[in-house]
Design a protein around this motif. Structure first.
Motif, PDB file in Angstrom:
ATOM      1  N   LEU A   1     -35.232  -3.351  31.510  1.00  0.00           N
ATOM      2  CA  LEU A   1     -35.573  -3.847  30.194  1.00  0.00           C
ATOM      3  C   LEU A   1     -34.335  -3.827  29.308  1.00  0.00           C
ATOM      4  CD1 LEU A   1     -38.991  -2.077  29.650  1.00  0.00           C
ATOM      5  CD2 LEU A   1     -38.622  -4.491  29.970  1.00  0.00           C
ATOM      6  N   ALA A   2     -34.253  -4.846  28.458  1.00  0.00           N
ATOM      7  CA  ALA A   2     -33.086  -4.948  27.588  1.00  0.00           C
ATOM      8  C   ALA A   2     -33.089  -3.816  26.575  1.00  0.00           C
ATOM      9  CB  ALA A   2     -33.091  -6.290  26.882  1.00  0.00           C
ATOM     10  N   LYS A   3     -31.904  -3.237  26.393  1.00  0.00           N
ATOM     11  CA  LYS A   3     -31.763  -2.179  25.407  1.00  0.00           C
ATOM     12  C   LYS A   3     -31.419  -2.815  24.080  1.00  0.00           C
ATOM     13  CE  LYS A   3     -29.007   1.902  24.408  1.00  0.00           C
ATOM     14  NZ  LYS A   3     -27.869   2.744  24.854  1.00  0.00           N
ATOM     15  N   THR A   4     -31.892  -2.202  23.003  1.00  0.00           N
ATOM     16  CA  THR A   4     -31.591  -2.724  21.679  1.00  0.00           C
ATOM     17  C   THR A   4     -30.792  -1.716  20.889  1.00  0.00           C
ATOM     18  OG1 THR A   4     -33.660  -1.864  20.777  1.00  0.00           O
ATOM     19  CG2 THR A   4     -33.698  -4.107  21.656  1.00  0.00           C
ATOM     20  N   THR A   5     -29.966  -2.211  19.989  1.00  0.00           N
ATOM     21  CA  THR A   5     -29.173  -1.374  19.104  1.00  0.00           C
ATOM     22  C   THR A   5     -29.339  -1.878  17.688  1.00  0.00           C
ATOM     23  OG1 THR A   5     -27.532  -1.051  20.866  1.00  0.00           O
ATOM     24  CG2 THR A   5     -26.884  -0.477  18.629  1.00  0.00           C
ATOM     25  N   GLN A   6     -29.679  -0.956  16.790  1.00  0.00           N
ATOM     26  CA  GLN A   6     -29.851  -1.317  15.392  1.00  0.00           C
ATOM     27  C   GLN A   6     -29.331  -0.179  14.525  1.00  0.00           C
ATOM     28  OE1 GLN A   6     -34.577  -1.078  16.307  1.00  0.00           O
ATOM     29  NE2 GLN A   6     -34.145  -1.295  14.129  1.00  0.00           N
ATOM     30  N   PRO A   7     -29.017  -0.466  13.256  1.00  0.00           N
ATOM     31  CA  PRO A   7     -28.485   0.602  12.390  1.00  0.00           C
ATOM     32  C   PRO A   7     -29.505   1.719  12.221  1.00  0.00           C
ATOM     33  CG  PRO A   7     -28.955  -1.401  11.135  1.00  0.00           C
ATOM     34  CD  PRO A   7     -29.080  -1.759  12.575  1.00  0.00           C
ATOM     35  N   ILE A   8     -29.001   2.917  12.088  1.00  0.00           N
ATOM     36  CA  ILE A   8     -29.883   4.074  11.951  1.00  0.00           C
ATOM     37  C   ILE A   8     -30.621   4.055  10.625  1.00  0.00           C
ATOM     38  CG2 ILE A   8     -29.941   6.588  11.742  1.00  0.00           C
ATOM     39  CD1 ILE A   8     -27.634   6.671  13.725  1.00  0.00           C
ATOM     40  N   SER A   9     -29.915   3.665   9.563  1.00  0.00           N
ATOM     41  CA  SER A   9     -30.551   3.671   8.241  1.00  0.00           C
ATOM     42  C   SER A   9     -29.942   2.600   7.349  1.00  0.00           C
ATOM     43  CB  SER A   9     -30.394   5.045   7.590  1.00  0.00           C
ATOM     44  OG  SER A   9     -29.029   5.329   7.360  1.00  0.00           O
ATOM     45  N   MET A  10     -30.718   2.227   6.346  1.00  0.00           N
ATOM     46  CA  MET A  10     -30.265   1.271   5.333  1.00  0.00           C
ATOM     47  C   MET A  10     -30.900   1.654   4.012  1.00  0.00           C
ATOM     48  SD  MET A  10     -30.509  -2.428   7.250  1.00  0.00           S
ATOM     49  CE  MET A  10     -29.733  -3.288   5.887  1.00  0.00           C
ATOM     50  N   ASP A  11     -30.202   1.340   2.946  1.00  0.00           N
ATOM     51  CA  ASP A  11     -30.734   1.551   1.602  1.00  0.00           C
ATOM     52  C   ASP A  11     -30.763   0.229   0.860  1.00  0.00           C
ATOM     53  OD1 ASP A  11     -29.258   4.370   2.234  1.00  0.00           O
ATOM     54  OD2 ASP A  11     -30.976   4.626   0.877  1.00  0.00           O
ATOM     55  N   TYR A  13     -32.652  -1.811  -2.957  1.00  0.00           N
ATOM     56  CA  TYR A  13     -33.333  -1.638  -4.233  1.00  0.00           C
ATOM     57  C   TYR A  13     -34.465  -2.646  -4.349  1.00  0.00           C
ATOM     58  CZ  TYR A  13     -29.524   1.430  -5.492  1.00  0.00           C
ATOM     59  OH  TYR A  13     -28.635   2.474  -5.500  1.00  0.00           O
ATOM     60  N   GLU A  14     -35.431  -2.315  -5.147  1.00  0.00           N
ATOM     61  CA  GLU A  14     -36.580  -3.198  -5.339  1.00  0.00           C
ATOM     62  C   GLU A  14     -36.124  -4.594  -5.735  1.00  0.00           C
ATOM     63  OE1 GLU A  14     -38.959  -0.590  -8.126  1.00  0.00           O
ATOM     64  OE2 GLU A  14     -40.554  -1.346  -6.819  1.00  0.00           O
ATOM     65  N   GLY A  15     -36.757  -5.591  -5.153  1.00  0.00           N
ATOM     66  CA  GLY A  15     -36.466  -6.973  -5.497  1.00  0.00           C
ATOM     67  C   GLY A  15     -35.361  -7.619  -4.689  1.00  0.00           C
ATOM     68  N   GLN A  16     -34.613  -6.786  -3.919  1.00  0.00           N
ATOM     69  CA  GLN A  16     -33.548  -7.350  -3.106  1.00  0.00           C
ATOM     70  C   GLN A  16     -34.073  -7.852  -1.776  1.00  0.00           C
ATOM     71  OE1 GLN A  16     -30.468  -4.333  -2.777  1.00  0.00           O
ATOM     72  NE2 GLN A  16     -29.438  -5.114  -4.605  1.00  0.00           N
ATOM     73  N   GLU A  17     -33.287  -8.715  -1.146  1.00  0.00           N
ATOM     74  CA  GLU A  17     -33.591  -9.151   0.213  1.00  0.00           C
ATOM     75  C   GLU A  17     -32.884  -8.188   1.171  1.00  0.00           C
ATOM     76  OE1 GLU A  17     -33.476 -13.427   2.084  1.00  0.00           O
ATOM     77  OE2 GLU A  17     -31.495 -12.547   2.295  1.00  0.00           O
ATOM     78  N   VAL A  18     -33.586  -7.782   2.204  1.00  0.00           N
ATOM     79  CA  VAL A  18     -33.007  -6.865   3.184  1.00  0.00           C
ATOM     80  C   VAL A  18     -32.936  -7.548   4.537  1.00  0.00           C
ATOM     81  CG1 VAL A  18     -33.359  -4.727   4.466  1.00  0.00           C
ATOM     82  CG2 VAL A  18     -33.775  -4.781   2.007  1.00  0.00           C
ATOM     83  N   ASN A  19     -31.782  -7.463   5.154  1.00  0.00           N
ATOM     84  CA  ASN A  19     -31.593  -8.022   6.498  1.00  0.00           C
ATOM     85  C   ASN A  19     -31.224  -6.904   7.463  1.00  0.00           C
ATOM     86  OD1 ASN A  19     -31.934 -10.851   5.803  1.00  0.00           O
ATOM     87  ND2 ASN A  19     -29.990 -10.647   4.724  1.00  0.00           N
ATOM     88  N   ILE A  20     -32.010  -6.730   8.495  1.00  0.00           N
ATOM     89  CA  ILE A  20     -31.744  -5.715   9.512  1.00  0.00           C
ATOM     90  C   ILE A  20     -31.425  -6.436  10.812  1.00  0.00           C
ATOM     91  CG2 ILE A  20     -32.599  -3.682  10.710  1.00  0.00           C
ATOM     92  CD1 ILE A  20     -34.697  -3.380   8.504  1.00  0.00           C
ATOM     93  N   THR A  21     -30.249  -6.174  11.329  1.00  0.00           N
ATOM     94  CA  THR A  21     -29.819  -6.848  12.553  1.00  0.00           C
ATOM     95  C   THR A  21     -29.966  -5.949  13.767  1.00  0.00           C
ATOM     96  OG1 THR A  21     -28.284  -8.268  11.355  1.00  0.00           O
ATOM     97  CG2 THR A  21     -27.876  -7.986  13.690  1.00  0.00           C
ATOM     98  N   CYS A  22     -30.370  -6.547  14.849  1.00  0.00           N
ATOM     99  CA  CYS A  22     -30.567  -5.832  16.108  1.00  0.00           C
ATOM    100  C   CYS A  22     -29.780  -6.560  17.195  1.00  0.00           C
ATOM    101  CB  CYS A  22     -32.057  -5.823  16.430  1.00  0.00           C
ATOM    102  SG  CYS A  22     -32.505  -5.062  17.998  1.00  0.00           S
ATOM    103  N   ILE A 102     -40.009  -0.206  25.111  1.00  0.00           N
ATOM    104  CA  ILE A 102     -39.327   1.026  24.746  1.00  0.00           C
ATOM    105  C   ILE A 102     -38.904   0.908  23.295  1.00  0.00           C
ATOM    106  CG2 ILE A 102     -37.335   2.501  25.169  1.00  0.00           C
ATOM    107  CD1 ILE A 102     -37.382   1.426  28.062  1.00  0.00           C
ATOM    108  N   PHE A 103     -39.386   1.828  22.499  1.00  0.00           N
ATOM    109  CA  PHE A 103     -38.995   1.870  21.098  1.00  0.00           C
ATOM    110  C   PHE A 103     -37.730   2.718  20.969  1.00  0.00           C
ATOM    111  CE2 PHE A 103     -42.690   0.254  18.620  1.00  0.00           C
ATOM    112  CZ  PHE A 103     -43.557   0.016  19.667  1.00  0.00           C
ATOM    113  N   GLY A 104     -36.711   2.170  20.335  1.00  0.00           N
ATOM    114  CA  GLY A 104     -35.508   2.949  20.069  1.00  0.00           C
ATOM    115  C   GLY A 104     -35.726   3.833  18.861  1.00  0.00           C
ATOM    116  N   ALA A 105     -34.632   4.268  18.260  1.00  0.00           N
ATOM    117  CA  ALA A 105     -34.729   5.158  17.103  1.00  0.00           C
ATOM    118  C   ALA A 105     -35.141   4.400  15.851  1.00  0.00           C
ATOM    119  CB  ALA A 105     -33.400   5.864  16.872  1.00  0.00           C
ATOM    120  N   GLY A 106     -34.981   3.074  15.861  1.00  0.00           N
ATOM    121  CA  GLY A 106     -35.365   2.289  14.704  1.00  0.00           C
ATOM    122  C   GLY A 106     -34.380   2.384  13.561  1.00  0.00           C
TER     123      GLY A 106
END
Lengths: 113, 115
Positions: A1-11, A13-22, A102-106
């Motif tokens: 199964l393909a392994k995924t890598t994503q940032p551990i954390s992000m911060d 603020y309300e109203g902003q657009e958030v982009n999480i890359t994997c 398989i769920f990574g650390a997210g």
């Protein structure tokens, strides 16, 4: 199964657009890309799924480039209630690989006032 | 109506005891799972059943025994509990076919604490 890598954390603020890359460099031809959201003391909840290009639903958008080696979950105008852990997964949804997701650390997203 | 329900939600017990966690889904799905989430928040699949048949057993100690009396129920029995068994156990279900996304529907979890 393909392994995924994503940032551990992000911060954010309300109203902003958030982009999480994997990144999923070893994604297979039959694999789909799926994102889940988990709030504290709850089970993960399906957000969105895609195979290629762009998918949009009432909650989020999923951008997948042509090579499919990465994907970006986009949350428009986040609110405090979007504070959660976001998981990126890849798997073949029918033939059996999906059963071994398989769920990574997210990525822990914290939205601030 | 709760789609995937687990009982109990909390379980505190002593080492060496035997305990069970029950799971029921009313979604008509044919596949059910048990996942374990440890203190570092990693979710690891333990078992998967399809129409009451075991299809995945992910190197789980044989102290853990799943039982599926019908496709709507998947119970987890744990013998001789150890400290390392302390975790949150999630039950999930899905429908495997081309018409569906294969989305997993999770219960709210059962937090097991072994003292």
């Amino acid at each position: 199964l393909a392994k995924t890598t994503q940032p551990i954390s992000m911060d954010s603020y309300e109203g902003q657009e958030v982009n999480i890359t994997c990144s999923h460099n070893n994604i297979a031809t039959n694999d789909y890309i799926t994102w889940y959201q988990q709030f504290p003391s709850q089970g993960p909840r399906f957000i969105i799924q895609g195979y290629k290009t762009k998918v949009t639903n009432e909650v989020a958008s999923l951008f997948i480039p042509a090579d499919r080696k990465s994907s970006t979950l986009s949350l428009p105008r986040v609110s405090l209630s979007d504070t959660a852990v976001y998981y990126c997964l890849v798997g073949d949804r029918v033939s059996g690989g999906y059963n071994k997701l398989i769920f990574g650390a997210g990525t822990r997203l914290a939205v601030h006032p | 109506d709760t789609a995937v329900s687990q009982t109990p939600k909390y379980l505190v017990t002593q080492m060496g005891n035997d305990k069970s966690i029950k799971c029921e889904q009313n979604l008509g799905h044919d596949t059910m799972y048990w996942y374990k989430q440890d203190s570092k928040k990693f979710l690891k699949i333990m078992f998967s059943y399809n129409n009451k048949e075991l299809i995945i057993n992910e190197t789980v100690p044989n102290r853990f025994s799943p039982k599926s009396p019908d496709k709507a129920h998947l119970n987890l029995h744990i013998n001789s509990l150890e400290l390392g068994d302390s975790a949150v156990y999630f039950c999930a279900s899905s429908q495997r076919d081309n018409a569906n996304t294969g989305e997993l529907f999770f219960g709210e979890g059962s937090r097991l604490t072994v003292l």
